[in-house]
Design a protein around this motif. Structure first.
Motif, short mmCIF file in Angstrom:
data_model
loop_
_atom_site.label_atom_id
_atom_site.label_comp_id
_atom_site.label_asym_id
_atom_site.label_seq_id
_atom_site.Cartn_x
_atom_site.Cartn_y
_atom_site.Cartn_z
N GLN A 149 -26.24 -95.83 39.36
CA GLN A 149 -25.08 -95.04 39.15
C GLN A 149 -23.75 -95.81 39.76
O GLN A 149 -22.72 -95.58 39.36
N THR A 150 -24.15 -96.80 40.64
CA THR A 150 -23.00 -97.67 41.14
C THR A 150 -22.36 -98.47 39.82
O THR A 150 -21.28 -98.83 39.92
N MET A 151 -23.15 -98.79 38.90
CA MET A 151 -22.36 -99.19 37.67
C MET A 151 -22.43 -98.43 36.61
O MET A 151 -21.49 -98.01 35.59
N GLY A 152 -23.68 -97.35 36.38
CA GLY A 152 -23.63 -96.77 35.10
C GLY A 152 -22.77 -95.53 35.08
O GLY A 152 -22.32 -95.20 33.88
N ARG A 153 -22.19 -95.08 36.05
CA ARG A 153 -21.27 -93.96 36.02
C ARG A 153 -19.83 -94.28 36.04
O ARG A 153 -18.89 -93.47 35.93
N ILE A 154 -19.59 -95.79 35.81
CA ILE A 154 -18.05 -96.17 36.02
C ILE A 154 -17.41 -95.77 34.80
O ILE A 154 -16.29 -95.03 34.95
N PRO A 155 -18.07 -95.69 33.70
CA PRO A 155 -17.29 -95.01 32.67
C PRO A 155 -16.74 -93.74 32.73
O PRO A 155 -15.76 -93.30 32.17
N LEU A 156 -17.39 -92.93 33.76
CA LEU A 156 -16.90 -91.55 34.02
C LEU A 156 -15.38 -91.72 34.45
O LEU A 156 -14.80 -90.66 34.03
N LEU A 157 -15.13 -92.67 35.23
CA LEU A 157 -13.69 -92.76 35.58
C LEU A 157 -12.64 -92.74 34.45
O LEU A 157 -11.72 -91.91 34.44
N GLY A 158 -12.97 -93.58 33.63
CA GLY A 158 -12.28 -93.88 32.17
C GLY A 158 -12.38 -92.42 31.43
O GLY A 158 -11.15 -91.83 31.12
N GLN A 159 -13.37 -91.52 31.37
CA GLN A 159 -13.52 -90.38 30.85
C GLN A 159 -12.65 -89.11 31.39
O GLN A 159 -11.87 -88.70 30.61
N VAL A 160 -12.46 -89.16 32.58
CA VAL A 160 -11.73 -88.27 33.31
C VAL A 160 -10.30 -88.55 33.34
O VAL A 160 -9.61 -87.72 33.01
N MET A 161 -9.95 -89.87 33.39
CA MET A 161 -8.54 -90.01 33.12
C MET A 161 -8.08 -89.79 31.59
O MET A 161 -6.98 -89.34 31.38
N GLY A 189 -21.95 -84.03 31.35
CA GLY A 189 -23.26 -85.11 31.32
C GLY A 189 -23.53 -86.03 32.18
O GLY A 189 -24.34 -86.32 33.08
N GLU A 190 -22.18 -86.74 32.19
CA GLU A 190 -22.26 -87.93 33.07
C GLU A 190 -21.87 -87.27 34.58
O GLU A 190 -22.69 -88.00 35.40
N ALA A 191 -21.61 -86.34 34.88
CA ALA A 191 -21.45 -85.58 36.11
C ALA A 191 -22.80 -85.28 36.64
O ALA A 191 -23.22 -85.42 37.74
N MET A 192 -23.76 -84.94 35.75
CA MET A 192 -24.99 -84.54 36.17
C MET A 192 -25.83 -85.69 36.90
O MET A 192 -26.65 -85.80 37.87
N TYR A 193 -25.29 -87.04 36.32
CA TYR A 193 -26.08 -88.30 36.83
C TYR A 193 -25.41 -88.47 38.01
O TYR A 193 -26.19 -89.16 39.03
N LEU A 194 -24.27 -88.16 38.37
CA LEU A 194 -23.79 -88.32 39.77
C LEU A 194 -24.62 -87.59 40.85
O LEU A 194 -24.64 -87.77 41.81
N ASP A 195 -25.58 -86.38 40.37
CA ASP A 195 -26.42 -85.92 41.24
C ASP A 195 -27.23 -87.00 41.93
O ASP A 195 -27.70 -86.78 43.08
#
Length: 614
Positions: free
Chosen positions: A153-165, A333-339
């Motif tokens: 998740q240190t790398m895999g969830r980084i696209p979530l930042l762009g998605q939220v913005m 879906g990405e937020a679930m990975y943050l779990d």
């Protein structure tokens, strides 16, 4: 194999609780870049509707001017000034087009910097948190799965930042377009929203199925990655070739990889079919609204500019809302990975300093004492040691001997509080080890295990790892090397102490097993701890070299407590006291001469080894 069912809708919705703490992490990574990103996206969100409205005004102005019977030439229009309003509108649209491009580039630039900052910040947090956890955690397979998922998740969830913005930007853009449509007919927006709900539900369902599948794969994914690594790495290349392991490793890897492929294909095939049907509903809604707009234009209720604005707004709004809803689903879906990441951060060590820790004695006056100590490794029923009573006196050199599984290394781990006893207690100068500051205690103990790490750094840094905060103290490093006889190894290296060792990197020079061990032993001298432990780190050395190192170790640790562990009984005969372990208990103890003078396990094993040298 049927893919596992995903979390239900409430679980998917609940996963959005991870967004606020994630955004806090973004803010903490770089407040300045976060503010810049928000400002740029707010500005960019307003551009599309402004450009479309200007296009409507331009078209209406062109229609009015074309019906006014004005000049027949461009020069005439220019001289008359009738086209001034039109030219201003075109200039404004051009300025917005240029601004839109510049804003897009600025957003990409800021987004890239912020993502990199976030990767660094999360990685450091993960490393710091992992460093504080118990050794028992790292020896547990289920924890390794948690760590593997968190590390991804240190790398895999980084696209979530762009998605939220992007979601924030799109919400503002949708709101601006929606206001325009509502002014004409509120039902246009309602029709569009209702048509897109099925697509949203479908996206959320398949995202949840994919998450459930990836979550269930953690152990198998680690095995797949492990097989891929050992099939082609310097550490295993010799055995892979000699034993012909490549086909076996390849087939085992291929079995897992094919299973992953089939599971992914099953989900994607189902998603393709279902989502195509759901998306068709949105297309029907768009054309129903488009027919209404055309009809109103034909009856004269709407102007050509209105037609352009409404059809363009509806088309853009449909695309934006579709993207917004599917993006919301993907974001959930990405937020679930943050779990997986936040779950790792909830792990807490059981071994820690007390609220009011005692300082470690400087110097140690009495020593360490095991009082009825029993310990078994987590998840195992058998006791590693039980009813253990032994003493390590201050300034004494003690040797532990015994066969594999006798409990020698377990004693060392307990001394360094890598584990705590399940029964009894261990004291230092009469106080329980658990009463002392943990960091100070571990700094007091210098241990070199037989499975020491071969760091792919310079020779000097390999030694400095014993007390890394002194890595710039070259005289201390040189002294430690001389004490461990590692200076002879370093003298042969082309760049001496600055030579990169190990074959992991291009500039690295590999060492023999014995040479690596001398560097590792130098770490113990570099540490300059009150209790120095050599836990069979000389296994790759011949008997004479081991004896020389142990003899030198005793001479150089006069006045300190020293603990030696070895299978070679002849090498530990110089110890003040030898403790014989068997089945996790003290079987006998005494000097070398005392133990040989009486029948017992020590004399039996010593004579067996002695026969091997005759």
């Amino acid at each position: 194999m049927k893919p596992p069912d995903g979390p239900d809708f409430s679980a998917r919705w609940a996963a959005l609780r991870n967004i606020p703490p994630f955004l806090r992490m973004v803010w903490q990574a770089s407040p300045a870049l976060t503010l810049a990103m928000i400002a740029l996206r707010l500005a960019r969100a307003m551009v599309p509707v402004a450009m479309l409205w200007l296009a409507k005004l331009i078209i209406d102005e062109v229609v009015v001017l074309s019906q006014s019977g004005g000049p027949a030439t461009l020069a005439g229009w220019w001289d008359s000034g009738l086209a001034d309003t039109l030219l201003v509108l075109v200039a404004l649209e051009l300025a917005l087009a240029v601004a839109q491009d510049l804003l897009g580039r600025a957003v990409s630039y800021t987004d890239a910097l912020l993502q990199e900052k976030l990767v660094i910040d999360i990685s450091i947090r993960l490393m710091d948190h992992a460093a504080g956890l118990d050794l028992a955690s790292f020896e547990d397979a289920s924890f390794q799965d948690r760590l593997d998922r968190a590390r991804r998740q240190t790398m895999g969830r980084i696209p979530l930042l762009g998605q939220v913005m992007q979601q924030m930007q799109d919400v503002l853009t949708v709101a601006s377009f929606a206001v325009g449509l509502i002014l004409y007919n509120p039902w246009l927006v309602a029709l569009l929203a209702l048509a897109l709900i099925p697509s949203l539900m479908g996206e959320m369902h398949f995202n949840a199925r994919t998450y459930a599948l990836n979550h269930a794969r953690a152990a198998d994914r680690r095995e797949r990655d492990y097989l891929r690594m050992i099939a082609a790495t310097a550490e295993t290349a010799k055995e892979v070739k000699i034993f012909g392991l490549s086909p076996w490793l390849r087939d085992r890897y291929l079995t897992l990889a094919r299973r992953f492929y089939e599971e992914n294909r099953a989900i994607q095939r189902r998603q393709l079919t279902v989502m195509a049907a759901l998306t068709a509903l949105g297309t029907l809604a768009y054309y129903a609204a488009f027919l209404w707009i055309i009809a109103r234009t034909l009856t004269g209720t709407l102007t050509i500019g209105d037609l352009t604005f409404l059809s363009g707004s509806f088309l853009r709004l449909r695309g934006l809302m579709e993207g917004l809803l599917s993006g919301f689903s993907r974001m959930a879906g990405e937020a679930m990975y943050l779990d997986d990441l936040f779950d790792f951060f909830t792990a807490r060590p059981r071994i820690a300093s007390p609220e009011r820790p005692l300082p470690v004695p400087q110097p140690i006056r009495q020593g360490f004492r095991f009082e009825g100590v029993g310990f078994r490794y987590p998840g195992r029923e058998a006791w590693a040691i039980r009813g253990m009573d032994l003493e390590l006196g201050a300034g004494e050199t003690v040797a532990l001997v015994g066969e594999n599984g006798a409990g020698k290394t377990t004693i060392v781990k307990l001394l360094a509080r890598l584990y705590d006893p399940d029964e009894g207690r261990i004291t230092l100068d009469g106080r329980d080890l658990r009463d002392y500051d943990l960091d100070q205690l571990r700094a007091t103990v210098g241990v070199i295990f037989q499975d020491f790490v071969r760091y792919a750094v310079t020779a000097a840094e390999n030694i400095a790892i014993g007390r890394i905060e002194e890595r710039d103290d070259r005289p201390r490093i040189v002294t430690a090397a001389e004490r461990a006889l590692a200076d002879q190894v370093i003298a042969k290296l082309p760049q001496g102490y600055d030579q990169m060792v190990g074959k992991r990197f291009a500039r690295g020079l590999d060492l023999s097993g014995g040479e690596w061990q001398k560097l590792a032993i130098a770490r113990a001298y570099m540490r300059d701890a009150q209790l120095l432990v050599l836990d069979e780190p000389t296994a790759a050395l011949d008997a004479r070299a081991e004896y020389e190192i142990f003899q030198r170790f005793r001479d150089l640790t006069q006045g300190r407590t020293a603990l030696l562990i070895s299978h070679r009984f002849s090498s530990v005969r110089m110890a003040d006291r030898i403790i014989v372990l068997e089945n996790g208990r003290v079987q006998d103890q005494g000097s070398h001469a005392e133990l040989l003078s009486r029948p017992g396990r020590y004399r039996e094993l010593f004579e067996l080894q002695a026969q091997g040298y005759r």
